[in-house]
Design a protein around this motif. Structure first.
Motif, mmCIF file in Angstrom:
data_model
loop_
_atom_site.group_PDB
_atom_site.id
_atom_site.type_symbol
_atom_site.label_atom_id
_atom_site.label_comp_id
_atom_site.label_asym_id
_atom_site.label_seq_id
_atom_site.Cartn_x
_atom_site.Cartn_y
_atom_site.Cartn_z
ATOM 1 N N PHE A 44 0.783 -1.107 0.306
ATOM 2 C CA PHE A 44 -0.131 -0.292 0.027
ATOM 3 C C PHE A 44 0.569 1.110 0.229
ATOM 4 O O PHE A 44 0.634 2.615 0.665
ATOM 5 C CB PHE A 44 -0.693 -0.166 1.098
ATOM 6 C CG PHE A 44 -1.857 -1.257 1.086
ATOM 7 C CD1 PHE A 44 -1.709 -2.473 1.462
ATOM 8 C CD2 PHE A 44 -3.390 -0.700 0.478
ATOM 9 C CE1 PHE A 44 -2.837 -3.271 1.737
ATOM 10 C CE2 PHE A 44 -3.662 -2.285 0.548
ATOM 11 C CZ PHE A 44 -4.035 -2.997 1.163
ATOM 12 N N GLN A 45 2.292 1.168 -0.530
ATOM 13 C CA GLN A 45 2.967 2.000 -0.827
ATOM 14 C C GLN A 45 3.048 2.759 -1.948
ATOM 15 O O GLN A 45 3.658 2.083 -3.409
ATOM 16 C CB GLN A 45 4.208 2.088 -0.023
ATOM 17 C CG GLN A 45 3.874 1.946 1.927
ATOM 18 C CD GLN A 45 5.532 1.605 2.625
ATOM 19 O OE1 GLN A 45 6.636 1.301 1.455
ATOM 20 N NE2 GLN A 45 4.875 1.120 3.570
ATOM 21 N N LEU A 66 18.849 4.246 -0.341
ATOM 22 C CA LEU A 66 20.012 4.953 -0.164
ATOM 23 C C LEU A 66 21.409 4.695 0.896
ATOM 24 O O LEU A 66 20.922 3.933 1.990
ATOM 25 C CB LEU A 66 20.100 6.662 -0.092
ATOM 26 C CG LEU A 66 19.072 6.729 -1.207
ATOM 27 C CD1 LEU A 66 18.449 8.719 -1.117
ATOM 28 C CD2 LEU A 66 19.215 6.596 -2.067
ATOM 29 N N HIS A 81 24.312 9.402 1.491
ATOM 30 C CA HIS A 81 23.447 9.994 0.641
ATOM 31 C C HIS A 81 23.777 9.587 -0.931
ATOM 32 O O HIS A 81 22.539 10.545 -1.631
ATOM 33 C CB HIS A 81 22.281 10.831 0.200
ATOM 34 C CG HIS A 81 21.772 10.107 1.542
ATOM 35 N ND1 HIS A 81 20.371 10.989 1.905
ATOM 36 C CD2 HIS A 81 20.920 9.588 2.794
ATOM 37 C CE1 HIS A 81 19.726 10.303 2.973
ATOM 38 N NE2 HIS A 81 20.019 9.957 3.050
ATOM 39 N N THR A 82 25.162 8.899 -1.254
ATOM 40 C CA THR A 82 25.664 9.786 -2.427
ATOM 41 C C THR A 82 25.079 8.297 -3.591
ATOM 42 O O THR A 82 25.085 8.535 -4.853
ATOM 43 C CB THR A 82 26.870 9.737 -2.546
ATOM 44 O OG1 THR A 82 27.652 8.315 -1.843
ATOM 45 C CG2 THR A 82 27.695 11.414 -2.345
ATOM 46 N N TYR A 86 23.442 4.714 -4.035
ATOM 47 C CA TYR A 86 22.392 3.461 -3.295
ATOM 48 C C TYR A 86 22.720 1.739 -2.612
ATOM 49 O O TYR A 86 24.571 1.490 -2.901
ATOM 50 C CB TYR A 86 21.835 2.488 -4.734
ATOM 51 C CG TYR A 86 20.577 3.312 -5.654
ATOM 52 C CD1 TYR A 86 21.005 3.753 -6.842
ATOM 53 C CD2 TYR A 86 19.429 3.823 -4.761
ATOM 54 C CE1 TYR A 86 20.295 4.577 -7.094
ATOM 55 C CE2 TYR A 86 18.996 4.757 -5.446
ATOM 56 C CZ TYR A 86 18.849 4.970 -6.763
ATOM 57 O OH TYR A 86 18.611 6.132 -7.517
ATOM 58 N N LEU A 91 23.877 3.231 -24.425
ATOM 59 C CA LEU A 91 23.738 4.821 -23.548
ATOM 60 C C LEU A 91 25.278 4.225 -23.400
ATOM 61 O O LEU A 91 26.016 5.951 -24.149
ATOM 62 C CB LEU A 91 22.995 4.719 -21.988
ATOM 63 C CG LEU A 91 23.644 5.687 -21.086
ATOM 64 C CD1 LEU A 91 22.476 6.559 -21.834
ATOM 65 C CD2 LEU A 91 22.875 5.448 -19.924
ATOM 66 N N ASN A 112 27.820 7.687 -25.164
ATOM 67 C CA ASN A 112 28.964 8.379 -24.548
ATOM 68 C C ASN A 112 30.457 8.424 -24.731
ATOM 69 O O ASN A 112 30.952 8.943 -24.484
ATOM 70 C CB ASN A 112 29.212 7.948 -23.088
ATOM 71 C CG ASN A 112 27.598 8.239 -22.836
ATOM 72 O OD1 ASN A 112 26.598 9.051 -22.977
ATOM 73 N ND2 ASN A 112 27.420 7.861 -21.414
#
Lengths: 247, 592
Positions: free
Chosen positions: B117-118, B128, B132-133, B135, B315, B319
């Motif tokens: 239910f989220q 994270l 927080h830079t 995972y 990708l 790049n």
């Protein structure tokens, strides 16, 4: 820094020469020199330079805009805006931001120079400024952290929303209470039913004990002398009343 | 005054109860795996043959025994022959082991259901790391769905020896699961009969909804074609036939005593032959139906991953060579790769090791069964669907219905002999007996909520029921046919239901089915002996994948105990009855 010194030496040399050249031509020379300095400040792999990579078509699909000089101007403005938020750098102008090596990818390098346009600002300052305003820069171009990449500047990922009470506990609590109430109801109703069953057989048993010895049979119809009405009404004639027509 | 035996309100309740018990999680997570491993469409051939030869006869036998004897498994086998009451005891012991660990699956289903239910679903994103830079490391190496299963749900330890403590979250869910089961069995057949209407029919509703959604998913046809393309050469593989027989055997839930218990609440004149055929057909049909759904989901997931892989390669190339964004597509990828290899050989060879070879076949080939399929593969597919919360809620609700339906049968197998026994039922009302059984099971089940709990779960899942059941059903068949007498049983059935027993059933009961079970038994034993030390899969958090480890000595002892405690009941009870009779005869002799 060394290149700037060298160019300064050249300027000094030209200025101290006797006025052989025409003043206009000198101004042209100065202009070329200045752009040479700029070109040297911004180069792939230069000190304090950062590579930027945009994936506009991946992000927007059909609504992708073309990358032209106007978009470059906006980019310079956003970088300048970010730098102006750093203390001591409030005087940064758009012209201080230099772009070079724009490829078809779209990717390019940029540096931020100081007001004298001789030095580039240290990478650490630029990095922290961009990191703090990354969200604004992304929104200006309708991109996100994956489609607008500053190589060497890691973006701070947004932590997921963490409510104070985890949602699952709320739902668990609701279902738990419902189940407990249902179990309690079923158990209680089972106990009541059993109590009722225990009372009924004992009442029926008592009446049967009394009646067993006393049932007499009159005219083939068993009558119960212990009838509640005290013998005033003879059951054998009860049904006959209804056959009489009312007067 | 004798209390009449409780009866099903109508025969539909009985059929639904049997379906609800037989159709369980194995139909959803074991059959698709077997289908994939043993030749796709051609696996249906041994499956249907085994159904007709082994499944239907044995199911009919158990239902008939229960309906005739009108008692739970212990009483029924004691009536057939006093020396064989051990068979009933063994059934109860196996059911006890099964209900201990099976309800943990329901606890996990509750856990996932509550977390559905989220927004976003908690297993769709990695958490994270500290600053927080990026995972979390374990989540990066594995996938977010594996991380949620192994770390957040199980909090699994690296090996069986490291026990850890009881985790309060799964413990709460297990408590809730047992409360729900108690609620359903509280009043005996009266309450069970009403609950099975839901537990039997709701999973089909969800499966139909999923079928429609699954078939409309992008890439579903890839999975379906892969599954149903028959590989005829697998028909010659004996393992395919053995696995088909095993699947039919365990899927119907024979030998636990649940079917005997359910049938004992029937009217004596009930046509159990018809019901046996119906239940076994519905069970097999559900397996095939569920595997269609599973394979369309597989196809979707494999196609999604394949396209993601292609995007990543594009990708990388874009790049490295600064090509225009959006230039590389799936169709021109190979061409452009060739061109780049020739135009910029040095740069290309530099980054070549990073290019993964994307293959749809290898994505489809990842065959998974068991809890891995239900909780990892399915959740991975669900998180990529639109409105994933809805699909997640539906799916775990279906798993719950299937699991609770099977639990009703398991607990009925334990409770019916207990409530039949005069000693126990005169002292305690049936609500208290059910409550005690649930309490004991719940307390022991807390073992499976520890950090190493999933390893113990695998031990129980693999060894608690397999060998013992084969032996139990073998003894049952021989007991009915040769000890009680096939003719006597046949005349009993004719008197009870009014219909004669066809020659087909008699041939199967007396000959074919016992032979099949013996061969399965021999195969299993030889498999265990040949394998040497038993191994298990442990989750390595540092690598983010499963590694194989050996069981320690005490785990092997537990396995041996599990198998012995149920199989030894049969000879021990026979010995006990023999000794009892000798003692009685010994007492009687001096008088004569």
């Amino acid at each position: 820094m060394a290149k700037a010194d060298l160019s300064a030496a050249w300027i000094f040399f030209f200025l101290t020469l006797p006025c052989v050249f025409h003043p206009e031509r000198m101004l042209w020379l100065l202009f070329f020199l200045v752009s040479a300095i700029h070109a040297e400040l911004c180069q792939p792999g230069a000190e304090n330079a950062f590579k930027v990579r945009l994936s506009i078509r991946t992000a927007l699909g059909d609504k992708a805009y073309a990358w032209d000089t106007n978009e470059e101007y906006l980019f310079k403005a956003m970088v300048a805006f970010s730098m102006r938020k750093v203390p001591n750098r409030e005087a940064t102008e758009i012209s201080h931001v230099l772009l070079c090596n724009v490829t078809q990818r779209v990717s390019f390098w940029f540096v931020v120079t100081d007001p004298s346009k001789n030095h580039t600002l240290p990478a650490v300052e630029v990095q922290s400024a961009i990191r703090m305003n990354k969200n604004r820069i992304n929104n200006a171009f309708f991109l996100n952290d994956q489609t607008l990449e500053f190589l060497k500047i890691p973006s701070t990922l947004a932590p997921p929303m963490d409510p104070s009470v985890p949602i699952w506990i709320i739902i668990f609590g609701v279902i738990f209470c419902i189940v407990i109430v249902a179990i309690a109801l079923l158990i209680l109703s089972g106990i009541w039913q059993r109590r009722r069953k225990n009372k009924e057989p004992s009442e029926v048993d008592d009446a049967e004990d009394k009646c067993e010895n006393m049932i007499t049979i009159e005219n083939g119809i068993p009558s119960d002398p212990l009838d509640m009405k005290g013998g005033h009404i003879n059951d054998a004639f009860m049904t006959e009343d209804e056959r009489l027509t009312p007067l | 005054m004798e209390k009449a035996r409780p009866l099903w309100a109508n025969s539909l309740q009985f059929v639904f109860a049997c379906i609800s018990y037989a159709v369980g999680l194995g139909n959803v997570w074991r059959f698709p795996y077997l289908c994939q491993m043993y030749g796709g469409g051609s696996f249906l051939v041994p499956y249907i043959i085994m159904l007709i030869v082994e499944g239907m006869p044995l199911l009919y036998l158990e239902l008939a025994v229960g309906q005739r004897m009108r008692q739970g498994s212990i009483g029924a086998w004691r009536t057939i022959s006093p020396y064989l009451s051990g068979v009933g005891v063994a059934s109860v012991v196996v059911s006890f082991f099964l209900s201990m660990y099976y309800n943990v699956i329901n606890a996990w289903a509750f856990w996932y259901l509550f977390h559905s239910f989220q927004d976003p679903l908690p297993w769709s994103v990695c958490p994270l790391n500290g600053n927080h830079t990026g995972y979390d490391e374990e989540c990066e190496k594995a996938s977010s769905t594996q991380y949620f299963w192994y770390r957040k749900t199980l909090n699994i330890s690296p090996s069986l020896q490291e026990n850890g403590g009881v985790q309060w979250e799964p413990a709460l869910c297990l408590l809730l699961a047992w409360l729900v089961v108690y609620l359903c069995i509280l009043r005996g057949t009266e309450s069970t009969g009403k609950v099975v209407y839901f537990t039997a029919s709701l999973p089909y509703c969800v499966l139909i909804i999923y079928l429609i959604r699954g078939l409309t998913l992008h890439g579903a046809t890839n999975g379906l074609m892969y599954m149903f393309t028959p590989k005829i050469e697998q028909l010659a593989n004996p393992k395919a036939w053995i696995n088909a027989a095993t699947q039919i055997f365990f899927s119907l839930g024979l030998g636990f005593g649940s079917l005997i218990a359910f049938a004992s609440y029937n009217e004596p004149s009930n046509n159990c032959q018809k019901h046996a055929i119906i239940v076994s057909l519905i069970n097999s049909f559900t397996s095939i139906f569920a595997s269609i759904v599973t394979f369309s989901i597989y196809g979707f997931k494999a196609t999604f991953n394949y396209e993601n892989c292609l995007k990543k390669v594009s990708l990388l190339l874009t790049n490295t060579f600064d090509l225009e964004d959006g230039f590389l597509t799936a169709s021109n990828l190979e061409q452009v790769k060739g061109y780049l290899a020739s135009a910029y050989p040095s740069k290309y060879s530099e980054m070549f090791p990073q290019i993964k070879n994307c293959s749809l076949e290898s994505e489809l080939d990842t065959a998974v069964q068991g809890t891995g399929l239900a909780f990892i593969v399915y959740t991975e597919a669900i998180k990529n669907m639109e409105v994933s919360q809805l699909w997640s809620v539906l799916y775990f609700f279906m798993l719950l219905m299937l699991g609770i339906g099977s639990m009703l049968g398991n607990t009925a197998a334990i409770l019916t002999p207990l409530t039949d026994s005069k000693i126990i039922s005169s002292h305690l009302p049936k609500e208290a007996i059910s409550g005690l059984v649930c309490l004991v099971n719940c307390a022991i089940g807390m073992v499976f909520t520890m950090e190493a709990g999933n390893y113990w779960f695998d031990i129980f899942n693999d060894y608690a029921a397999t060998l013992s059941l084969l032996l139990i059903v073998l003894v049952e068949t021989i007991a009915v046919c040769y000890v009680y007498g096939l003719r006597r049983f046949e005349s009993d059935l004719k008197a009870m239901t009014g219909r004669a027993v066809s020659w087909y059933w008699k041939v199967m009961w007396a000959g074919v089915s016992p032979l099949l079970i013996v061969s399965l038994f021999v195969f299993y034993l030889s498999d265990y002996i040949l394998m040497g030390t038993l191994k298990y899969q442990a989750w390595d958090a540092s690598q983010g994948q499963l590694v194989t480890k050996d069981y320690p000595a005490y785990a092997l002892a537990v396995i041996g105990l599990l198998v012995a405690s149920s199989t030894m009941c049969i000879p021990l009870a026979a010995l006990g009855t023999f000794v009892q009779r000798r003692l009685k005869r010994g007492d009687a002799d001096p008088v004569a």
